[in-house]
Design a protein around this motif. Structure first.
Motif, short mmCIF file in Angstrom:
data_model
loop_
_atom_site.label_atom_id
_atom_site.label_comp_id
_atom_site.label_asym_id
_atom_site.label_seq_id
_atom_site.Cartn_x
_atom_site.Cartn_y
_atom_site.Cartn_z
N LYS A 1 66.70 26.73 28.85
CA LYS A 1 68.04 26.65 28.26
C LYS A 1 67.86 26.09 26.85
N TYR B 1 73.89 23.55 23.86
CA TYR B 1 72.98 24.31 24.72
C TYR B 1 73.56 25.66 25.10
N TYR B 2 72.69 26.61 25.30
CA TYR B 2 73.08 27.91 25.81
C TYR B 2 73.80 27.68 27.14
N SER C 1 73.93 28.94 30.06
CA SER C 1 73.23 29.06 31.34
C SER C 1 71.73 29.16 31.09
N TYR C 2 70.96 28.96 32.15
CA TYR C 2 69.50 29.10 32.02
C TYR C 2 69.13 30.57 31.85
#
Length: 199
Positions: free
Chosen positions: A168, A179-180, A182-183
């Motif tokens: 992420k 952060y993005y 989702s992973y």
């Protein structure tokens, strides 16, 4: 006074709108990057290099070796190593990454989670290598699945989805990591990489 307040509100709205556009563009840049496992180094199981467990037939024989029995009493079976993650920006827009959260899943459950702080600034066509280290105790998972079957699956069969690597990435706006959402799945067959790419 009303004019000043109005101008201030307009500037604020424009600023927030600009931030949202910038945030969306940088989020898209993270999604457009290519992420690959370049190599895996310093891989050890139960404190020993993987070669120590390799039999004459080329397969890994874990449960029958001395040392594993002792580990079962301590309930500690560490698997560790370093992943060299290659990030490439194929797009014309710049991709700026500030830090990463990364996760290794085993059979769909988190095995290890870590964070690495490394600024990566990539123009089109540029690549960078980011090292991700991990050390996790796989004892409970091995016990849950049956040691012989678990070790055979992990070290010899290496089925897709058994070990999965995800990250992420984040970028920074106004001093805050975004952060993005989702992973991002990097490798659905990471167990295979442990053996094919480790040095």
């Amino acid at each position: 006074m009303k004019k000043i307040v109005g101008v201030f509100c307009l500037v604020t709205v424009l600023f927030l709108s600009s931030c949202q556009v910038n945030k969306k563009a940088q989020m898209q840049a993270l999604a457009d990057c290519e992420y690959d496992v370049e190599s895996v180094e310093q891989v050890k199981f139960n404190g020993k290099k993987l070669d120590a467990y390799k039999g004459a037939d080329g397969n890994y024989n874990i449960s029958s070796l001395a040392g594993i029995a002792v580990a079962l009493f301590s309930k500690e079976l560490p698997l560790e190593g370093k992943i060299n993650l290659k990030i490439t920006n194929p797009e014309a827009k710049r991709a700026a990454i500030n830090s990463f959260k990364y996760m290794i899943e085993i059979q769909g459950s988190p095995l290890f989670e870590g964070t690495v702080d490394q600024n990566v600034d990539l123009s089109q066509g540029q690549s960078a290598i980011v090292p991700l280290t991990f050390k996790a105790n796989i004892f409970n998972k091995a016990k849950e699945n049956g040691f012989d079957r678990f070790f055979d699956e992990l070290f010899n069969k290496k089925s897709e989805g058994f070990l999965v690597l995800k990250i992420k990435p984040s970028f920074k706006i106004a001093g805050q990591n975004i952060y993005y959402p989702s992973y991002i799945t990097i490798d659905k067959n990471f167990a295979s990489k442990l053996f094919k790419l480790f040095k």
